[in-house]
Design a protein around this motif. Structure first.
Motif, PDB file in Angstrom:
ATOM      1  N   ARG A 130     -18.685   1.230  10.957  1.00 52.35           N
ATOM      2  CA  ARG A 130     -18.657  -0.126  10.810  1.00 52.35           C
ATOM      3  C   ARG A 130     -18.883  -0.595  12.306  1.00 52.35           C
TER       4      ARG A 130
ATOM      5  N   ASN B 175     -10.765  -4.684  -3.841  1.00 53.25           N
ATOM      6  CA  ASN B 175     -12.162  -4.388  -3.752  1.00 53.25           C
ATOM      7  C   ASN B 175     -12.517  -3.032  -3.732  1.00 53.25           C
ATOM      8  N   HIS B 176     -13.875  -2.594  -4.095  1.00 51.52           N
ATOM      9  CA  HIS B 176     -14.245  -1.167  -4.055  1.00 51.52           C
ATOM     10  C   HIS B 176     -13.230  -0.318  -4.697  1.00 51.52           C
ATOM     11  N   ALA B 177     -12.262  -0.612  -5.270  1.00 54.06           N
ATOM     12  CA  ALA B 177     -11.200   0.364  -5.852  1.00 54.06           C
ATOM     13  C   ALA B 177     -10.622  -0.152  -7.484  1.00 54.06           C
TER      14      ALA B 177
ATOM     15  N   VAL C  21     -15.862   3.196   0.663  1.00 52.02           N
ATOM     16  CA  VAL C  21     -14.440   3.059   0.263  1.00 52.02           C
ATOM     17  C   VAL C  21     -13.730   3.963   1.207  1.00 52.02           C
ATOM     18  N   LEU C  22     -12.306   3.564   1.337  1.00 51.05           N
ATOM     19  CA  LEU C  22     -11.370   4.413   2.030  1.00 51.05           C
ATOM     20  C   LEU C  22     -10.540   5.046   1.098  1.00 51.05           C
ATOM     21  N   PRO C  23     -10.629   6.455   0.945  1.00 54.53           N
ATOM     22  CA  PRO C  23     -10.005   7.156  -0.242  1.00 54.53           C
ATOM     23  C   PRO C  23      -8.429   7.149   0.019  1.00 54.53           C
TER      24      PRO C  23
ATOM     25  N   ASP D 252     -19.301   5.935   6.626  1.00 58.32           N
ATOM     26  CA  ASP D 252     -19.696   4.717   7.205  1.00 58.32           C
ATOM     27  C   ASP D 252     -19.130   4.579   8.615  1.00 58.32           C
TER      28      ASP D 252
ATOM     29  N   SER E  90     -12.915  14.249  -1.633  1.00 60.52           N
ATOM     30  CA  SER E  90     -12.364  12.910  -1.427  1.00 60.52           C
ATOM     31  C   SER E  90     -13.254  11.915  -1.602  1.00 60.52           C
ATOM     32  N   GLY E  91     -12.616  10.766  -2.123  1.00 59.71           N
ATOM     33  CA  GLY E  91     -13.538   9.335  -2.257  1.00 59.71           C
ATOM     34  C   GLY E  91     -14.947   9.598  -3.084  1.00 59.71           C
ATOM     35  N   TYR E  92     -15.621   8.863  -2.760  1.00 63.04           N
ATOM     36  CA  TYR E  92     -16.912   8.670  -3.758  1.00 63.04           C
ATOM     37  C   TYR E  92     -17.987   9.868  -3.432  1.00 63.04           C
TER      38      TYR E  92
ATOM     39  N   THR F 245      -3.606   3.576  -3.177  1.00 59.17           N
ATOM     40  CA  THR F 245      -5.012   3.207  -3.803  1.00 59.17           C
ATOM     41  C   THR F 245      -5.988   3.348  -3.083  1.00 59.17           C
ATOM     42  N   ASP F 246      -7.256   3.677  -3.654  1.00 59.37           N
ATOM     43  CA  ASP F 246      -8.687   3.520  -2.628  1.00 59.37           C
ATOM     44  C   ASP F 246      -8.574   2.180  -2.496  1.00 59.37           C
ATOM     45  N   LEU F 247      -9.037   2.163  -1.151  1.00 55.89           N
ATOM     46  CA  LEU F 247      -9.391   0.609  -0.385  1.00 55.89           C
ATOM     47  C   LEU F 247     -10.682   0.379  -0.098  1.00 55.89           C
ATOM     48  N   HIS F 248     -11.242  -0.776   0.084  1.00 55.72           N
ATOM     49  CA  HIS F 248     -12.491  -1.073   0.859  1.00 55.72           C
ATOM     50  C   HIS F 248     -12.237  -0.504   2.106  1.00 55.72           C
ATOM     51  N   SER F 249     -13.563   0.223   2.688  1.00 57.71           N
ATOM     52  CA  SER F 249     -13.403   0.936   3.872  1.00 57.71           C
ATOM     53  C   SER F 249     -13.378   0.134   4.949  1.00 57.71           C
TER      54      SER F 249
ATOM     55  N   GLY G 284      -2.878   9.183   1.177  1.00 59.72           N
ATOM     56  CA  GLY G 284      -2.990   7.984   2.275  1.00 59.72           C
ATOM     57  C   GLY G 284      -2.461   6.691   1.508  1.00 59.72           C
ATOM     58  N   ALA G 285      -2.947   5.668   1.308  1.00 60.56           N
ATOM     59  CA  ALA G 285      -2.343   4.499   0.794  1.00 60.56           C
ATOM     60  C   ALA G 285      -2.507   4.782  -0.694  1.00 60.56           C
TER      61      ALA G 285
ATOM     62  N   CYS H 114     -16.071   8.199   3.823  1.00 68.90           N
ATOM     63  CA  CYS H 114     -16.194   7.579   2.639  1.00 68.90           C
ATOM     64  C   CYS H 114     -16.030   8.655   1.175  1.00 68.90           C
ATOM     65  N   GLY H 115     -16.656   9.733   1.438  1.00 63.50           N
ATOM     66  CA  GLY H 115     -16.519  10.809   0.548  1.00 63.50           C
ATOM     67  C   GLY H 115     -17.083  12.180   0.805  1.00 63.50           C
ATOM     68  N   ILE H 116     -16.593  13.124   0.473  1.00 57.78           N
ATOM     69  CA  ILE H 116     -16.815  14.314   0.743  1.00 57.78           C
ATOM     70  C   ILE H 116     -16.825  15.323  -0.356  1.00 57.78           C
TER      71      ILE H 116
ATOM     72  N   ALA I 258      -8.830  11.954   4.211  1.00 59.56           N
ATOM     73  CA  ALA I 258      -9.880  12.698   4.162  1.00 59.56           C
ATOM     74  C   ALA I 258      -9.957  13.191   5.645  1.00 59.56           C
TER      75      ALA I 258
ATOM     76  N   LEU J 179       0.863  -1.283  -0.038  1.00 55.80           N
ATOM     77  CA  LEU J 179      -0.060   0.103  -0.061  1.00 55.80           C
ATOM     78  C   LEU J 179       0.746   1.294   0.005  1.00 55.80           C
TER      79      LEU J 179
ATOM     80  N   LEU K 282       2.789   2.442   2.477  1.00 58.42           N
ATOM     81  CA  LEU K 282       2.708   3.065   3.711  1.00 58.42           C
ATOM     82  C   LEU K 282       3.713   2.765   4.627  1.00 58.42           C
TER      83      LEU K 282
ATOM     84  N   ASN L 219      -6.942   7.432   7.014  1.00 58.83           N
ATOM     85  CA  ASN L 219      -7.811   8.170   6.191  1.00 58.83           C
ATOM     86  C   ASN L 219      -7.383   9.461   5.750  1.00 58.83           C
TER      87      ASN L 219
END
Lengths: 449, 449
Positions: A323, A419-421, B311-313, A321, B301-303, B205-209, B202-203, A297-299, B219, A270, A272, B217
């Motif tokens: 979790r 996933n999701h990316a 998504v984790l942007p 989100d 940022s993000g979606y 790539t975008d990642l699964h949140s 951040g990382a 997740c988005g802004i 953002a 990643l 990092l 993150n």
């Protein structure tokens, strides 16, 4: 099982072709793209390999339901989904998201890891067993929904409506991954989720930013509101948020200690230097598995194009989100969030709620868990790592835990499947190995007492 | 002047047509759309009404330079710009942004208020004087740049290269507005600006949140960084930010007291209940005119599409403008911002700088200010309101103050012209009145000692 495994190897190209076919078919639930075509395709696949198939209607996208008779009374269900996440940001993909291109042993497509690779591996395993043996050791059900990526919004309705159809003695859950070192992960639960969009509004139009001296900026207000939710210590500041978080049992502690998480490979992959808060070892694993999150997740607000534009935005929006972990309740969390915003002077900020899902867990000691763990050792040649709960989310509570059905996650993804990316992918070898694993589980589950 | 005013009335439709022609020609500097076509069009207008015109090259878009001889030695220059802001968000426009549609006495177009209406009013005034009188009372220069909306990035270079061409005894600045009660505003300066984009990564790539439990993150990091810049008290928290803010003189206090700002109409028009921090009266006017700002002009940022995506942007970006007041220096502010982020643990956040402009002021007592004020009373039938400085920004410092040229802002916009926003507009009557006003200023400026 060598007869079935050999058949799978011989038909490798056929099964790869099946996966490419379904990956080339977009099915973005959030945007209602290709949903009917994909449901029809899944129904056709079930029929063509010898099962009964139908589309069970809900108020949203239909659930494709497939059934195969088995030699024993025992029934194994597979929960999967035919919808995928939106594919943007498009410009970061190295090949078209719905091209299903194979490069260097990996297939790249939106949905190939989440969740079409697993769906097709399970269909292929059933196909191979039937072709070689003419029958299945246990009965099989496929429950393939079309709204997982938008929070399974009508699955509760589906469960109530078709409760008599979905009974099973165990459920292989939709996802599963290999760690960076190639070790398969088996997980025994999922986090819950409360997904919301917060909307803050200012003047009734965007304005020249010279006005920002005296007109309130909704982007700043939203930032300040978000800042009351979580600070750099990562602790979520909503009053009562942690009240229902269950403490770890001795079994949980043991599983955490034994769980293998390859920190170095993950960080390197990643780009990092360290994990959040510089966590390492057991505290890192505990945070991943047992701690709830609050994620932007988005802004978006104002001008986000190239160059500069001096605008005072009329509106700002953020997608968050949460979790959740046992025994947090998504509906309660939503109410606590509303209360928090109101009490911090942000009663004007609107909340739209999307996914609301309970967390769920499966016990370590039951026939399905044992069948999955034992066959893992045979197929992958090493001990799997067992995660007491996945950091991901899904409707496991309503579909399984709620009905007393144990659910275990295992599948064909890997730690960098994206996933999701952009550039979502699985390894072709993992896919073939995953088909064999499902075939082995079918046999083993029939034997486990 | 009645002869000239009558001519303007008789040629009303011609001058409206000129404005529609230029408004139908997009000229978005930030996106390099239609820039050459628009510069050529302005050059052609100057020639066709009888002036000398040429395009003076810079490293960016050319400056259209026009000249007209006058009866006296005295020279009045007009500073305008042919570029416009991007037109998005498109879906909020009620007619096409480059359609120049006239509805109920208003013309709607991106750039009609900022700045094509003023440019054409000034060209029309010169045209009318020449047609009626055959000569101009003072020499006239047009300086029409193409980069005002992207921060006049090459105007300093232009001023150095063509210093011998731009000398004048006074300059009518590009903009000007009527208040909500129809009273013309005259302003005697502009705020400066430091416009930046902050980028937090951040990382890779975008990642699964689900990963957000243990992966940082960007953002959230950007939100926390922004929170250190300004809180709900609106005080900018960068150390040293206010050090060079000049205190108000007695003249400034007097101008503030006399300045008319119609609070109720503005609030009603914008659908707001109150101004920022509940300000009213003189403190409101003081904040608008004499206080610097820090504005989120855009954040992403993000979606940001429809529905939910977990998504984790990989990246978060914000566009910020700082409007500066005398004697703040934009280069110093940029350095203070960098230092602030470094000291607050955000040294990884990248800063890209765009516009860097000094604030500027013109004295109340000089021939041009008097000419503009006196003619205002004739044309509009009421006392103008005099703003000691505009809350907006422009390159007045390098083009005027720096060269000892007094600059006064007056023009054809109104308080709800929606500059930089959807449905930008001016009143057709204001446009015609503005043409007359410029014609009167030309005559009056020749007389003022």
């Amino acid at each position: 099982m060598q007869d079935v495994f050999s058949y799978i190897e011989q038909n490798r190209e056929t099964y790869i072709g099946w996966l490419q076919d379904i990956c080339k078919q977009p099915s973005v639930a959030a945007q209602n793209r290709g949903m009917k075509e994909t449901a029809d395709m899944v129904e056709r696949f079930v029929r063509e390999i010898g099962g009964e198939a139908e589309q069970l209607e809900t108020s949203g996208y239909p659930v494709v339901f497939g059934q195969f008779k088995g030699e024993s009374e025992r029934i194994l269900s597979f929960y999967n989904h035919y919808d995928v996440q939106p594919e943007d940001p498009l410009d970061l993909w190295h090949s078209p998201p719905f091209g299903a291109e194979i490069r260097d042993g990996y297939m790249y497509a939106r949905g190939v890891a989440d969740n079409k690779g697993n769906l097709m591996a399970r269909l292929a395993a059933v196909h191979a067993c039937l072709q070689v043996r003419g029958k299945l050791p246990v009965g099989v059900k496929f429950i393939v929904e079309g709204e997982e990526e938008i929070g399974s919004v009508h699955l509760e309705e589906f469960v109530e409506k078709y409760a008599d159809r979905i009974g099973a003695d165990g459920c292989v859950w939709e996802f599963g991954y290999k760690n960076a070192d190639g070790r398969p992960q088996i997980s025994l639960g999922v986090k819950g989720m409360c997904y919301v969009e917060l909307i803050c509004r200012g003047a009734n139009t965007d304005l020249h930013s010279a006005n920002a001296a005296i007109i309130e900026n909704p982007a700043w207000r939203l930032l300040w509101a978000l800042n009351t939710l979580k600070g750099p210590d990562e602790r979520i500041r909503i009053e009562g948020f942690y009240d229902k978080v269950a403490s770890l049992s001795d079994d949980d502690q043991l599983m955490l200690e034994q769980m293998i998480y390859n920190e170095e490979d993950t960080l390197e992959k990643l780009g990092l230097k360290s994990f959040l808060l510089d966590l390492k070892g057991i505290p890192l694993k505990e945070k991943l598995i047992f701690q709830p999150t609050c994620t932007v997740c988005g802004i978006v607000s104002g001008y986000i194009g190239q160059g500069s534009k001096t605008v005072l935005p009329a509106e700002a929006r953020v997608k968050l989100d949460f979790r959740l972990v046992p025994d947090q309740d998504p509906h309660e969390i939503l109410a606590l969030l509303r209360k928090h915003l109101d009490e911090h002077g942000f009663s004007d900020i609107e909340i739209q709620s999307f996914t609301l899902e309970h967390p769920a867990r499966t016990p370590l000691n039951n026939p399905l868990t044992r069948a999955v763990v034992n066959t893992s050792k045979q197929i992958y040649g090493m001990e799997p790592t067992i995660m007491p709960m996945s950091p991901g989310t899904g409707p496991m509570y309503i579909l399984c835990q709620h009905l007393g059905i144990p659910a275990v996650s295992v599948g064909v993804g890997h730690f960098a499947s994206n996933n999701h990316a952009p550039n979502e992918n699985i390894s072709i070898d993992d896919y073939i190995q995953g088909i064999k694993h499902i075939a082995a589980i079918l046999e083993e589950f029939a034997k486990e007492v």
